[in-house]
Design a protein around this motif. Structure first.
Motif, PDB file in Angstrom:
ATOM      1  N   LEU A  32       0.834  -1.207   0.000  1.00 26.85           N
ATOM      2  CA  LEU A  32       0.000   0.000   0.000  1.00 26.85           C
ATOM      3  C   LEU A  32       0.866   1.254   0.000  1.00 26.85           C
ATOM      4  CD1 LEU A  32      -2.708  -1.057   2.627  1.00 26.85           C
ATOM      5  CD2 LEU A  32      -2.836  -1.213   0.138  1.00 26.85           C
ATOM      6  N   ARG A  33       1.930   1.225   0.780  1.00 26.22           N
ATOM      7  CA  ARG A  33       2.843   2.363   0.826  1.00 26.22           C
ATOM      8  C   ARG A  33       3.546   2.541  -0.526  1.00 26.22           C
ATOM      9  NH1 ARG A  33       6.207   0.628   4.542  1.00 26.22           N
ATOM     10  NH2 ARG A  33       4.789   1.184   6.237  1.00 26.22           N
ATOM     11  N   GLY A  34       3.876   1.438  -1.167  1.00 27.43           N
ATOM     12  CA  GLY A  34       4.514   1.516  -2.471  1.00 27.43           C
ATOM     13  C   GLY A  34       3.608   2.131  -3.517  1.00 27.43           C
ATOM     14  N   VAL A  35       2.325   1.802  -3.491  1.00 24.63           N
ATOM     15  CA  VAL A  35       1.363   2.397  -4.425  1.00 24.63           C
ATOM     16  C   VAL A  35       1.251   3.900  -4.190  1.00 24.63           C
ATOM     17  CG1 VAL A  35      -1.066   2.465  -5.117  1.00 24.63           C
ATOM     18  CG2 VAL A  35       0.053   0.268  -4.678  1.00 24.63           C
ATOM     19  N   ALA A  36       1.160   4.299  -2.936  1.00 24.24           N
ATOM     20  CA  ALA A  36       1.052   5.722  -2.619  1.00 24.24           C
ATOM     21  C   ALA A  36       2.307   6.474  -3.043  1.00 24.24           C
ATOM     22  CB  ALA A  36       0.798   5.907  -1.127  1.00 24.24           C
ATOM     23  N   SER A  37       3.468   5.877  -2.834  1.00 21.29           N
ATOM     24  CA  SER A  37       4.721   6.527  -3.225  1.00 21.29           C
ATOM     25  C   SER A  37       4.788   6.703  -4.737  1.00 21.29           C
ATOM     26  CB  SER A  37       5.919   5.700  -2.744  1.00 21.29           C
ATOM     27  OG  SER A  37       5.907   5.556  -1.340  1.00 21.29           O
ATOM     28  N   ALA A  38       4.423   5.664  -5.471  1.00 16.68           N
ATOM     29  CA  ALA A  38       4.502   5.719  -6.926  1.00 16.68           C
ATOM     30  C   ALA A  38       3.563   6.753  -7.517  1.00 16.68           C
ATOM     31  CB  ALA A  38       4.188   4.348  -7.522  1.00 16.68           C
ATOM     32  N   GLU A  64       0.495   8.019   7.407  1.00 16.01           N
ATOM     33  CA  GLU A  64       0.568   6.629   7.883  1.00 16.01           C
ATOM     34  C   GLU A  64       1.667   6.463   8.912  1.00 16.01           C
ATOM     35  OE1 GLU A  64       2.876   2.972   7.662  1.00 16.01           O
ATOM     36  OE2 GLU A  64       2.898   3.995   5.719  1.00 16.01           O
ATOM     37  N   ARG A  65       2.847   7.005   8.630  1.00 19.00           N
ATOM     38  CA  ARG A  65       3.966   6.855   9.555  1.00 19.00           C
ATOM     39  C   ARG A  65       3.716   7.624  10.847  1.00 19.00           C
ATOM     40  NH1 ARG A  65       8.403   7.388   4.700  1.00 19.00           N
ATOM     41  NH2 ARG A  65       8.603   5.158   4.292  1.00 19.00           N
ATOM     42  N   ILE A  66       3.141   8.810  10.732  1.00 21.47           N
ATOM     43  CA  ILE A  66       2.838   9.601  11.924  1.00 21.47           C
ATOM     44  C   ILE A  66       1.780   8.909  12.782  1.00 21.47           C
ATOM     45  CG2 ILE A  66       1.824  11.770  12.724  1.00 21.47           C
ATOM     46  CD1 ILE A  66       3.165  13.123  10.312  1.00 21.47           C
ATOM     47  N   VAL A 110      -1.906  -0.642  11.697  1.00 17.76           N
ATOM     48  CA  VAL A 110      -3.043   0.279  11.755  1.00 17.76           C
ATOM     49  C   VAL A 110      -2.959   1.322  10.652  1.00 17.76           C
ATOM     50  CG1 VAL A 110      -4.263   1.937  13.220  1.00 17.76           C
ATOM     51  CG2 VAL A 110      -3.217  -0.099  14.239  1.00 17.76           C
ATOM     52  N   GLY A 111      -1.736   1.660  10.222  1.00 13.95           N
ATOM     53  CA  GLY A 111      -1.576   2.658   9.182  1.00 13.95           C
ATOM     54  C   GLY A 111      -2.177   2.273   7.852  1.00 13.95           C
ATOM     55  N   ALA A 112      -2.522   0.996   7.675  1.00 15.13           N
ATOM     56  CA  ALA A 112      -3.111   0.543   6.409  1.00 15.13           C
ATOM     57  C   ALA A 112      -4.420   1.269   6.103  1.00 15.13           C
ATOM     58  CB  ALA A 112      -3.340  -0.957   6.450  1.00 15.13           C
ATOM     59  N   PHE A 113      -5.157   1.659   7.142  1.00 14.96           N
ATOM     60  CA  PHE A 113      -6.452   2.316   6.931  1.00 14.96           C
ATOM     61  C   PHE A 113      -6.300   3.658   6.227  1.00 14.96           C
ATOM     62  CE2 PHE A 113      -7.218  -0.569  10.503  1.00 14.96           C
ATOM     63  CZ  PHE A 113      -8.367  -1.207  10.076  1.00 14.96           C
TER      64      PHE A 113
END
Length: 469
Positions: A167-173, A183-185, A219-222
């Protein structure tokens, strides 16, 4: 952090800086032909900086809580339980999150295809990794049944953590850096918010701490639900890089280097318990948490540049990013190294005073790694990730050998000296390979030029102007 200015004001391209690892081998372009997207990159770098800064800063607050509530041995038990989680999450990725990011950055219409296939691969890999820990003999626990139970509990978070990586990879791309930062915060803040009530009520145990550390990142997945729903429908014509074989092919080439890099930074914590005991591990993890603070800027640059470098590559920008990153890391390390003489025993307790010299060695190791880390990114960006992986693999082998020898003799200090040696070897091998293959002089990555100082000043002025608007 983005030190990228208008190309017209800097014809060398050195101020359009801090481009890091990329999967592609983009053609060299003259700096004057770079697209005028400075403001966007600058904002992305700044947003990523904020997101990357939060986890280590929260760790600086949660660390004393764990240390004072659990003591050195209890803190070491939690570290022994969660270190295999971090290691096996890396083992099971096979570079797929990076491959998904690369595929989507090249072909945005394939986002849903690449993400779906990436999740399927990591679901299978994660289940095997979890089973490997659950049914493995108690080697990593040093024969302690309580620590072994904690390791099994933490392993249940492997699959969710892997899927969050996609999910993080999709958002970054898709340049959704605000989501990545949120998400990290959110994950870091929730971890602190859960630990504090248990600490205040005297009910914080190694089990509670292990569950909190392992589960909160999930939890950051949401945060990414809305972004995933907004992706285009699956493409009928799937490009090769978004197919299973394409993802595995690219991911495997990146995975070797990524795995070696994580082994260099995490394997010492995994092996510390059987080699030197939980007490030494407790001292070591505190020192590590401090030494990782100077990496905030470099990590922000790397994350954003992973996408941007797929389109363009400029030698001056690469070397300038290394010089400025090293200078800022050195300044941060100096401030931390001097000030921790007073605040480390106060925050963590007198029992952790022994962590001060260990942290000092690790801070030096971080600074010495920075130039070669940027050089390794340049190798990947120019289509030679194998050389970067080779440098990391050589360093990893030497690191493990030194750790086995030094950790039983010197404890946490032996592990710190091992990390220092590994970082120096990795950095210089990357610089040597980049120089031999692409003709970029090693000395270009060291020192601080007048143009670098001007770049930092201009970036600071830009940030001040934005705050006053």
């Amino acid at each position: 952090m983005a030190f990228q200015l208008d190309p017209a004001s800097d014809p060398t391209g050195a101020t359009a800086l801090l481009e890091d690892a990329s999967p592609a081998a983009p053609p060299q372009r003259k700096a004057g032909l770079l697209p005028n997207r400075t403001g966007t990159v600058s904002r992305n770098m700044t947003v990523a900086l904020l997101g990357n800064a939060f986890p280590p800063l929260v760790a600086l607050f949660s660390g004393p809580i764990l240390a004072q509530a659990l003591g050195v041995d209890g803190r070491g038990a939690v570290a022994a339980a969660t270190a295999p989680l971090a290691l096996f999450v890396t083992l099971a990725t096979f570079g797929i999150p990076e491959a998904v990011t690369w595929a989507i950055a090249r072909k945005p219409a394939s986002a849903r295809n690449a993400a779906g296939r990436g999740m399927l691969i990591l679901l299978v890999a994660g289940l095997f990794a979890t089973a490997a820990i659950v049914f493995s003999p108690p080697l990593l626990s040093g024969g302690d049944p309580d620590v072994q139970s904690l390791i099994v509990v933490a392993s249940l978070a492997i699959v969710p953590n892997l899927l969050v990586g996609i999910l993080r990879g999709v958002a970054s791309a898709t340049n959704s850096w605000r989501l990545v930062s949120v998400e990290r915060i959110l994950s870091s803040t929730l971890r602190l918010a859960v630990l504090i009530p248990f600490w205040l009520t005297g009910t914080l145990t190694p089990l509670v701490a292990t569950v909190t550390v392992a589960a909160m990142p999930v939890v950051g997945a949401f945060v990414y639900i809305g972004r995933m729903r907004s992706l285009d429908p699956r493409a009928l014509q799937v490009p090769p890089e978004a197919r299973m074989l394409g993802l595995l092919s690219y991911g495997s080439r990146m995975w070797v280097g990524s795995l070696s890099g994580v082994l260099l930074t995490r394997l010492d914590q995994v092996l510390m318990t059987p080699l030197a005991g939980t007490h030494q591990l407790g001292l070591y993890v505190v020192a590590v948490s401090i030494s990782e603070l100077p990496l905030i800027i470099h990590h922000a640059v790397r994350d954003v540049s992973f996408v941007n470098e797929a389109a363009e590559s400029v030698d001056d920008r690469l070397s300038s990013s290394a010089r400025i990153s090293t200078a800022l890391s050195a300044f941060a390390a100096l401030v931390l190294g001097v000030s921790m003489l007073w605040w480390l025993p106060f925050l963590f307790g007198e029992g952790f005073r022994e962590s001060i010299p260990i942290a000092a060695v690790l801070l030096v190791a971080v600074v010495l790694l920075t130039p070669g880390s940027i050089a390794g990114a340049g190798l990947s960006a120019r289509g030679r990730p194998g050389l970067r992986s080779l440098a990391l693999t050589i360093s990893c082998v030497i690191n493990v050998a030194l750790l086995i020898v030094l950790a039983p003799l010197l404890g946490a200090m032996g592990a710190a000296l091992t990390t220092l040696a590994g970082n120096v070897i990795t950095s210089n091998l990357n610089l040597l390979f980049l120089s031999r293959v692409f003709g970029i002089g090693v000395l270009q990555f060291y020192g601080l030029r007048r143009s670098d100082i001007a770049t930092i000043g201009r970036y600071g002025k830009r940030m001040l102007r934005r705050k006053t608007r």
